[in-house]
Design an enzyme around this catalytic site. Structure first.
Site, PDB file in Angstrom:
ATOM      1  N   GLY A 295       0.801  -1.214   0.000  1.00 54.81           N
ATOM      2  CA  GLY A 295       0.000   0.000   0.000  1.00 54.81           C
ATOM      3  C   GLY A 295       0.833   1.262   0.000  1.00 54.81           C
ATOM      4  N   ASN A 296       0.490   2.193   0.921  1.00 57.62           N
ATOM      5  CA  ASN A 296       1.180   3.488   0.923  1.00 57.62           C
ATOM      6  C   ASN A 296       2.574   3.415   1.515  1.00 57.62           C
ATOM      7  OD1 ASN A 296       0.587   3.159   3.603  1.00 57.62           O
ATOM      8  ND2 ASN A 296      -0.690   4.984   3.799  1.00 57.62           N
TER       9      ASN A 296
ATOM     10  N   LYS B 185       2.846 -11.489  -1.971  1.00 58.85           N
ATOM     11  CA  LYS B 185       3.935 -11.183  -1.041  1.00 58.85           C
ATOM     12  C   LYS B 185       3.584 -11.493   0.399  1.00 58.85           C
ATOM     13  CE  LYS B 185       2.910  -6.912   0.995  1.00 58.85           C
ATOM     14  NZ  LYS B 185       1.491  -6.949   0.712  1.00 58.85           N
TER      15      LYS B 185
ATOM     16  N   LYS C 139      -4.051 -11.369   3.007  1.00 64.69           N
ATOM     17  CA  LYS C 139      -3.449 -10.948   4.270  1.00 64.69           C
ATOM     18  C   LYS C 139      -3.990 -11.775   5.430  1.00 64.69           C
ATOM     19  CE  LYS C 139      -2.825  -6.255   2.526  1.00 64.69           C
ATOM     20  NZ  LYS C 139      -2.895  -6.735   1.127  1.00 64.69           N
TER      21      LYS C 139
END
Length: 353
Positions: free
Chosen positions: A48-49, A250, A312
């Protein structure tokens, strides 16, 4: 020796330097090089960020700025007494590389090579920023970024059902054009704007070829960056290593590496502060702590989308549910809450039942 004979000799398989690794995550995690654990190991999966600001153009400057902010948070975790191993996503980067390859004049490189290229790019940025932050804010710690090859099954059924999003988001009006060019395009969210992305096969990770050097570096107290973008998918047999056009998730790879290192924590960094039941509805509920069995039941019910929170949650369940002599814990949270999630109560904590 003729040139032809020399070429044949170079292409001939070499005997493996060690037995082909066997990866069975149902077995108890291996001892960590028989060393006393001086600090708890925290496997950090960045996404993400942590790599690029939301809705950014993806310029190098924007990415480097985001990586700098991430490096600051990671140093805080290390200063708090954790031995950190980093991995990261690469979806936007590898997708952009694929577009550049396919639109350029030179021969296009395959997806596996683009995966390796993006590992090098992101690993370079993290190596540089981690070095700067460690030297300026704490102490000297050697930093090593390793181009990692992820062992997969070449007969994985995922090759027949591409699901892993890569590259930019597209509007519905562009879908037919992209599909006509040979891309697999799927709807991955429902915002009414750019909801479509290119998808590629995402086989299950079994292990990494570089497990031994990763362990050696960690044993020397180095900061290791490995498994970037899920690593380059390869199959390994009798001295051969062959690459495959796919992208490994990942977070699932972070679980595998964390298990092989017998890590204490798996910290999954995403764009939200944790896991929600009924996310985005009027009766959404934040899950601050949940047992692995409860989370498995929720996941099996389809509560978490495959293209976002699903992998996740799956990685967290696998990590905590695997056999280990340690009291493992997985945490899912945002970058801003990363430090507090390890030292206080922020984020979603997945614990043993």
């Amino acid at each position: 020796m003729t040139d032809a004979e020399g070429s044949e000799e170079l292409l001939a398989p070499l005997p493996p330097s060690e037995p082909n690794p066997e990866f069975d995550l149902d077995e108890e995690a291996p001892d960590f090089w028989e060393l006393d654990r001086d600090k708890p190991i925290c496997m950090v999966a960045l996404g993400g960020n942590a790599l690029a600001p939301p809705d950014s153009d993806g310029t190098f400057g924007e990415q480097m700025s985001a990586v700098k902010n991430t490096a600051e948070q990671v140093v805080d975790i290390m200063k708090a007494g954790f031995k950190v191993v980093l991995t990261h996503g690469n979806g936007p980067q590898v997708g952009a590389l694929l577009l550049q390859q396919e639109q350029g004049d030179p021969p296009a490189q395959p997806l596996e090579v683009c995966g390796a290229m993006s590992q090098g790019q992101i690993g370079y940025m993290f190596s540089q920023q981690m070095y700067r932050q460690l030297e300026n804010r704490w102490k000297h710690v050697p930093v090593a970024s390793i181009i990692t090859q992820t062992i997969i099954d070449p007969d994985d059924p995922a090759f027949n059902d591409p699901t892993k999003p890569v590259g930019p988001f597209y509007p519905e009006a562009k879908v037919n054009e992209l599909q006509d060019s040979g891309m697999n395009i799927k709807k991955v969210r429902d915002t009414g704007e750019k909801d479509y992305r290119r998808v590629v096969p995402s086989p299950e990770p079994k292990g990494i070829v570089e497990e031994t050097p990763v362990k050696r570096l960690i044993g020397k107290r180095d900061l290791v960056i490995c498994g970037g973008g899920g690593g380059v998918p390869v199959s390994r047999k009798e001295g051969y290593i062959d690459g495959h056009d796919a992208v490994v998730d990942k977070d699932l790879l972070a679980n595998v590496i964390g298990h092989r290192l017998d890590a204490d924590y798996l910290l999954i960094i995403t764009d939200v502060d944790g896991v929600y039941r009924n996310f985005g509805t009027d009766d959404e509920e934040f899950l601050d702590e949940i047992s692995v069995n409860e989370l498995k039941e929720l996941h099996a019910s389809g509560a978490f989308p495959e293209g976002s929170m699903g992998p996740k949650v799956e990685a967290a369940c696998r990590f905590v549910g695997a056999n280990s002599t340690r009291d493992r814990e997985a945490i899912i949270t945002s970058l801003d809450n990363a430090m507090d999630s390890l030292t206080e109560d922020a984020g979603t904590h997945v614990v043993e039942s």
